[in-house]
Write a protein that holds these residues in place. Structure first.
Motif: not given
Length: 739
Positions: A307-319
């Motif tokens: 629901x964050x549409x990806x803007x609450x990211x935790x895996x900055x190195x992982x697709x």
């Protein structure tokens, strides 16, 4: 060997009890090989094993197996091997035997230079150093784990390979950098893992995912996954070699912004998500057909909450595993390049969510974030803010950016929420923020981070773009760092978007009183290198779709959409359109749904789609519409004062190319015999008429073009008399502009 000497081999060193209790900060002092005269002592901790043997290879005969003595019921085994002899462990579990090299027989893993560069925030290959790296050490294949957790008391690798038992694989701390490391033999790609961490008070934290994992499980699962180092066989050399020209200031940059999950759902599965191979077959041909130059993907880095549409990211190195494997993402990028499309990723270095498996209080301390909530908590999104002043954090973020550009051949990053990074008082009231060292509101550490980011990208990926979503009047966002700017390639023009959308939402009867909403953006249009964005933010949270913002009946709404798009594509600045806009989608976008493809059954929606396809084509083939987008010489007003009729006219110019005359009639009233001065005598061909019947317009126009007459107007020696269609935009060029 005498008996006394043999027995002494089984004396246990200090720290053994801590190891057995799972609180040993230095497992290598107890485990592995230790010199003992003409023999080496080997200690192995194998909880729940039924037996452990030492396997000692011999050069001309079968290996020798030596049973290790169990010296503690909790699973500590001790044995001896000849000094310097190689050995393996053969461990008897309840379901069989496992033979492996001893993780504690390997020396230091990371080099001093790697550690030094990491602590200074200057390591630019972190994706190949930190996290889980498949490698060969001394002929042994396995995975080297490396984790920054300087304030942890103990860190262990846990995973399927050790039944998630934190006692089995505690790591070694490299004190100079606060990095824990361990090589685990005979595991490889596909292994799931996390880290088990004790804080300085020896309290067990929730298991942590790897901040630098190159892959993850599909959410809601949260484990990290080891990745095959042989990512993908690229064949996009032609694109990469020509990318600099394709992304230059003078290039036609037209971006289609996509939320990959909701662009189109797999047939028959409204809750399903297309994977990269399906998007490769469907999205890429569509975007090519529509004439866009780039796809911009809303964040596809791993994030726990969809629901964050990806803007609450935790895996900055992982697709994100939602769409497939890292190799499949690489294949998608490669296919885009082969089709002539660039790929831009939304990237979020401003903040991160506080999920317990993530970065929050990672080693028991505020490692990635600030301790003080006035600096470290984002009130808008209830997320945590990166501590940009910490070298290791800055390096972690820059390492992520470079990884996407280098490992995955991505062509650009759109940095989200830059304004929230630049100002310490962003969305805060008095008393809720801390000033900088000079007493000001500017976030000096974030400013330096952004400059370092753009300097690094320019150095290592000089043809890539970094784009700022920055909504304030901060000066020099796209000015080079050497000239005192932030160094971005482009800045989203949020002011233009707000003003012009507001103008278009007004009843045409009242637009004469709001002429400045169109004019104002051109006062500062060349102060930065701008992208004109009609992004996802404009079709959510009750704002409605673009079509719904247009006033009037259904015909007028669609005419307004066509006019607005043609106005936008002729305005100085590169272009960005969120998916669905080209479909004249009726309803507001919802991330859990999909675009209203069935709406194309309406001929007027098809007309808007056809118009977008055509303006993209004209934008690409008419140099005057793009070549001098970012300099004043590329634009000249012709009519800017006809507020009574809500008519605007200007020229787009490029050295050595025919000019393009743009005339906008923003009312539903046709205006015949409307005189416009032009710089070139002769025949001016009508290159675009948004009221054409091909677009489901009324068909009012100029029968393909007009001839000038020697009647001076608007500062030019000649002019042409036009019929201005209702709610429409015309493009005209002398002799067709060579299109």
């Amino acid at each position: 060997m005498n008996a006394a000497r043999t027995d002494s081999a089984y004396l246990l060193p200090p720290g053994t009890e801590d190891l057995l209790r799972g609180v040993c900060a230095d497992p290598f002092s107890v485990l592995g090989r230790h010199a003992h005269g003409r023999n080496d002592i080997v200690r192995a901790f194998c909880p729940d094993a039924r037996a452990v043997k030492l396997v000692v290879p011999r050069p001309r005969s079968a290996p020798v197996e030596r049973a290790m003595r169990r010296v503690d019921d909790r699973g500590l085994y001790v044995g001896t091997v000849p000094a310097g002899a190689s050995y393996r462990l053969k461990i008897g579990w309840a379901d069989g035997w496992e033979e492996t090299e001893d993780p504690y027989s390997f020396g230091l893993l990371l080099g001093d230079l790697d550690l030094h560069l990491f602590t200074e925030g200057r390591h630019r290959d972190l994706d190949r150093v930190m996290g889980a790296q498949v490698m060969d050490i001394g002929g042994v294949t396995g995975v080297r784990f490396a984790l920054w957790a300087p304030n942890a008391f103990r860190v262990s690798v846990i995973g399927d390979f050790n039944v998630w038992d934190g006692r089995r694989h505690p790591m070694r701390l490299r004190h100079a950098a606060g990095i824990w490391e361990l090589f685990i033999p005979r595991i490889g790609p596909g292994e799931r893992y996390k880290y088990e961490i004790l804080d300085q008070d020896r309290r067990l934290l929730p298991p942590k995912a790897d901040p630098m994992a190159l892959a993850t499980e599909r959410p809601p699962a949260t484990a990290s996954v080891v990745v095959d180092p042989q990512l993908f066989p690229w064949d996009d050399e032609a694109w990469m070699n020509g990318r600099a020209a394709r992304q230059a200031d003078s290039a036609p940059l037209s971006i289609y912004e996509v939320h990959a999950a909701s662009w189109r759902r797999p047939e028959g599965d409204p809750a399903g998500i297309m994977r990269w191979d399906e998007l490769e077959r469907t999205l890429i041909p569509y975007v090519v057909d529509m004439g866009f130059s780039h796809i911009e993907l809303m964040p596809i880095m791993e994030h726990p909450f969809g629901g964050s549409w990806g803007y609450q990211t935790l895996g900055l190195y992982a697709p994100s595993a939602r769409y497939g494997s890292p190799a499949q993402f690489a294949s998608f990028v490669n296919a885009c390049h082969r089709a002539g499309l660039g790929v831009i990723l939304d990237w979020v270095p401003a903040h991160f969510p506080a999920d317990t498996h993530g970065l929050a209080r990672f080693d028991g301390s505020c490692l990635y974030e600030h301790e003080d909530r006035r600096e470290g908590f984002h009130p808008d999104w209830h997320t945590l803010i990166y501590n940009f002043g910490r070298h290791e954090v800055s390096g972690f973020l820059i390492g992520s950016a470079l990884m996407w550009l280098q490992r995955y051949h991505v062509d650009g990053l759109r940095v989200d929420a830059v304004a929230s990074m630049l100002y310490r008082d962003y969305s805060r009231e008095e008393g809720e923020w801390i000033s900088n060292i000079h007493g000001g509101r500017e976030n000096l550490e974030a400013i330096q981070f952004l400059r370092d980011l753009n300097t690094s990208v320019a150095q290592y990926c000089p043809s890539a773009m970094v784009i700022a979503e920055e909504s304030t009047a901060w000066p020099g966002v796209s000015r080079p760092v050497a000239d005192g700017g932030l160094g971005f390639a482009y800045k989203w023009n949020m002011g233009w978007m707000h003003d012009t959308l507001q103008y278009m939402s007004r009843d045409p009867l009242w637009r004469r009183y709001h002429h400045s909403e169109i004019m104002f953006g051109l006062y500062y249009a060349f102060s930065e290198r701008f992208i004109l964005p009609l992004s996802h933010d404009e079709v959510v949270h009750g704002k409605g779709s673009l079509l719904s913002r247009m006033p009037g009946d259904d015909w007028r709404k669609h005419a307004g959409m066509r006019a607005y798009f043609a106005f936008m594509w002729a305005h100085p600045g590169k272009k960005l359109l969120f998916m669905g806009g080209e479909l004249a989608q009726v309803h507001e976008w919802h991330a859990d749904g999909e675009l209203d493809w069935r709406g194309l059954g309406n001929p007027m929606a098809r007309g808007v789609q056809a118009l977008v396809r055509d303006v993209n084509r004209l934008y690409r083939v008419l140099p005057a519409l793009h070549r001098e987008d970012s300099v004043p010489q590329g634009f000249a007003w012709v009519i800017g004062d006809d507020s009574d009729n809500a008519v605007f006219a200007w020229l787009r110019l490029a050295h050595g190319a025919p000019p393009v005359l743009v005339v906008c009639n923003m009312t539903p009233v046709p205006r015949p015999f409307y005189r416009v001065g032009v710089p070139v005598p002769g025949y001016w061909r009508e290159m675009l008429n948004t009221d054409a019947q091909d677009y489901e317009g009324s068909g009012v126009g100029n029968e393909g073009g007009v001839h000038t007459t020697p009647d001076a107007a608007h500062g030019y020696a000649q002019s042409c008399v036009l019929t201005l269609p209702p709610l429409a935009v015309l493009y005209l060029s002398p002799d067709g502009g060579h299109a």
